[in-house]
Scaffold this motif. Structure first.
Motif, PDB file in Angstrom:
ATOM      1  N   SER A 121       1.064  -1.351   0.047  1.00  0.00           N
ATOM      2  CA  SER A 121      -0.325   0.008   0.078  1.00  0.00           C
ATOM      3  C   SER A 121       0.500   1.377  -0.038  1.00  0.00           C
ATOM      4  N   LEU A 122       0.075   2.492  -0.301  1.00  0.00           N
ATOM      5  CA  LEU A 122       0.862   3.248  -0.767  1.00  0.00           C
ATOM      6  C   LEU A 122      -0.087   4.295  -0.277  1.00  0.00           C
ATOM      7  N   ILE A 123      -0.162   5.381   0.788  1.00  0.00           N
ATOM      8  CA  ILE A 123      -0.371   6.308   1.717  1.00  0.00           C
ATOM      9  C   ILE A 123      -0.200   7.541   1.596  1.00  0.00           C
ATOM     10  N   GLU A 124      -0.772   8.462   0.658  1.00  0.00           N
ATOM     11  CA  GLU A 124      -0.844   9.898   0.666  1.00  0.00           C
ATOM     12  C   GLU A 124      -0.823  11.368   1.528  1.00  0.00           C
ATOM     13  N   ASN A 125      -0.503  12.114   1.840  1.00  0.00           N
ATOM     14  CA  ASN A 125      -1.071  13.445   2.287  1.00  0.00           C
ATOM     15  C   ASN A 125      -1.891  13.253   2.933  1.00  0.00           C
ATOM     16  N   LEU A 126      -0.162  12.371   4.284  1.00  0.00           N
ATOM     17  CA  LEU A 126       0.221  12.994   5.118  1.00  0.00           C
ATOM     18  C   LEU A 126       1.256  13.418   5.537  1.00  0.00           C
ATOM     19  N   LYS A 127       1.063  15.341   5.465  1.00  0.00           N
ATOM     20  CA  LYS A 127       1.844  16.359   5.034  1.00  0.00           C
ATOM     21  C   LYS A 127       3.348  15.970   6.071  1.00  0.00           C
ATOM     22  N   GLY A 128       4.977  15.991   5.069  1.00  0.00           N
ATOM     23  CA  GLY A 128       5.513  16.074   6.123  1.00  0.00           C
ATOM     24  C   GLY A 128       5.707  14.936   7.337  1.00  0.00           C
ATOM     25  N   CYS A 129       5.828  13.605   6.324  1.00  0.00           N
ATOM     26  CA  CYS A 129       5.850  12.163   6.881  1.00  0.00           C
ATOM     27  C   CYS A 129       7.094  12.029   7.717  1.00  0.00           C
ATOM     28  N   HIS A 130       6.950  12.202   9.234  1.00  0.00           N
ATOM     29  CA  HIS A 130       9.081  11.656   9.408  1.00  0.00           C
ATOM     30  C   HIS A 130       8.489  10.488  10.179  1.00  0.00           C
ATOM     31  N   SER A 131       7.836   9.590  10.633  1.00  0.00           N
ATOM     32  CA  SER A 131       8.259   8.588  11.154  1.00  0.00           C
ATOM     33  C   SER A 131       7.119   7.511  11.377  1.00  0.00           C
ATOM     34  N   ILE A 132       7.388   6.471  11.032  1.00  0.00           N
ATOM     35  CA  ILE A 132       5.824   5.341  11.434  1.00  0.00           C
ATOM     36  C   ILE A 132       6.121   3.973  11.661  1.00  0.00           C
ATOM     37  N   ARG A 133       5.223   3.708  12.679  1.00  0.00           N
ATOM     38  CA  ARG A 133       5.694   2.385  13.817  1.00  0.00           C
ATOM     39  C   ARG A 133       5.210   2.062  14.328  1.00  0.00           C
ATOM     40  N   MET A 134       4.892   0.651  14.784  1.00  0.00           N
ATOM     41  CA  MET A 134       3.617  -0.631  14.965  1.00  0.00           C
ATOM     42  C   MET A 134       4.124  -0.191  16.329  1.00  0.00           C
ATOM     43  N   HIS A 135       2.932  -0.590  16.620  1.00  0.00           N
ATOM     44  CA  HIS A 135       2.980  -1.162  17.895  1.00  0.00           C
ATOM     45  C   HIS A 135       2.062  -2.500  18.561  1.00  0.00           C
ATOM     46  N   TYR A 136       3.382  -3.400  18.530  1.00  0.00           N
ATOM     47  CA  TYR A 136       3.464  -4.581  18.684  1.00  0.00           C
ATOM     48  C   TYR A 136       1.708  -5.151  19.292  1.00  0.00           C
ATOM     49  N   THR A 137       1.554  -4.352  20.268  1.00  0.00           N
ATOM     50  CA  THR A 137       0.368  -4.814  21.719  1.00  0.00           C
ATOM     51  C   THR A 137      -1.590  -4.783  21.337  1.00  0.00           C
TER      52      THR A 137
END
Length: 331
Positions: A121-137
């Protein structure tokens, strides 16, 4: 136990591989030349792979550890824009890549060997997307949008045909002109900590996975009132014990130590250290004994020993690196 340290030196077009020996001697063992400018790094311990995001050519390059403890390129894939942050899901079957300039993030599936197989997937229109992380719990995916002062929350769903869908579930607003940059999680409790680049603050959030939202419980500055420069905060990490949090600011060249309240997750600032010039990235070893930090203007790496009884830092050594070190990992 000796530790591997990786540094991406953007202007030098290289990744430096260092080893911190058992006697705490720091030794550079290899320099990997890269065609683009390396920036984010992520290590996949399961498959002994090092993922590197390169700007200029906008690729994710994968290196594999061989029997001589050397890392050699085995795979590359083109990404939609400049890669700024790389993370993995718990099972190491998906890779997430945020792009600040691309204003979005991409999700990739990994094959049985940990290599990128395809774009999910490609998710757009997040202005200045600087980080992405999954919370495992909670199995929730969090992405920061610095230019919007927002944190986006997603769920990843798998249908009967094993097709993966990324679904937006909520959008959380941070303070005006705060600029949420990087996020981290408490290892034992439902707390998310986000560092705000523009305001020099850390927000403490409770992760409500039932309502799929974040509840703000504290906002605290990592910069003292006597600081000369305006905030330009960059990186944040929680100690593996969950007892301490560290955060750095580039404009003031500092790293601050906070105690974490065990019951409520609240922060109490204990000490601020002057460190390398313009620290953009730091990392903490899995055993919680070592903190490594790089200065993107000092072109150097500093190693600290962490006192696990109180979280205080004690400098071990400082060494020169390539030009413009932007990211550091310790494994």
């Amino acid at each position: 136990m000796k530790k591997d340290i990786f540094i991406s030196c953007s202007v030098s077009h290289c990744i430096e591989h260092w080893i911190l020996k058992n006697n705490l001697t720091l030794l550079k063992v290899d320099t990997i030349t890269t065609p683009g400018k390396p920036q984010p790094l992520k290590y996949n311990k399961k498959y002994q792979l090092l993922y590197t995001g390169e700007t200029g050519n906008n690729k994710i390059i994968t290196y594999k550890k061989n029997l001589n403890n050397q890392f050699r390129k085995i795979h590359e894939v083109k990404v939609f824009n400049t890669p700024n942050y790389i993370s993995l899901n718990k099972k190491k079957t998906m890779l997430f890549c945020a792009s600040y300039h691309g204003n979005g993030f991409s999700v990739y599936s990994l094959n049985l060997y940990g290599l990128i197989r395809s774009t999910v997937s490609l998710i757009e229109n997040l202005k200045g997307c600087h980080s992405i992380r999954m919370h495992y719990t909670s199995n929730l995916l969090f992405a920061s949008a610095l230019k919007e002062n927002k944190i986006y929350i997603y769920q990843i769903q798998h249908n009967k045909n094993k097709k993966i869908t990324v679904i937006l579930k909520n959008i959380i607003s941070t303070a005006y002109n705060s600029g949420p940059r990087h996020i981290t999680f408490h290892p034992l409790r439902q707390y998310l900590y986000s560092i705000n680049e523009l305001s020099g603050t850390i927000d403490v959030w409770f992760i409500n996975d039932q309502l799929i939202k974040l509840q703000l419980i504290q906002s605290i500055s990592l910069i003292s009132q006597s600081s000369i420069c305006s905030a330009w905060s960059s990186d944040i990490h929680v100690h593996p014990t969950g007892n301490y949090l560290y955060a750095c600011d580039r404009a003031n060249s500092i790293i601050s130590l906070f105690y974490i309240d065990k019951k409520q997750g609240l922060l109490l600032k204990i000490h601020t250290y002057r460190t390398l010039l313009q620290p953009r990235s730091f990392n903490i070893s899995e055993d919680g004994n070592i903190l490594v930090i790089v200065g993107e203007l000092s072109n150097s790496i500093k190693i600290y020993y962490i006192n696990n009884n109180n979280g205080y830092l004690f400098e071990i050594t400082t060494q020169s690196t390539g030009i413009n070190p932007l990211w550091v990992l310790i494994e």
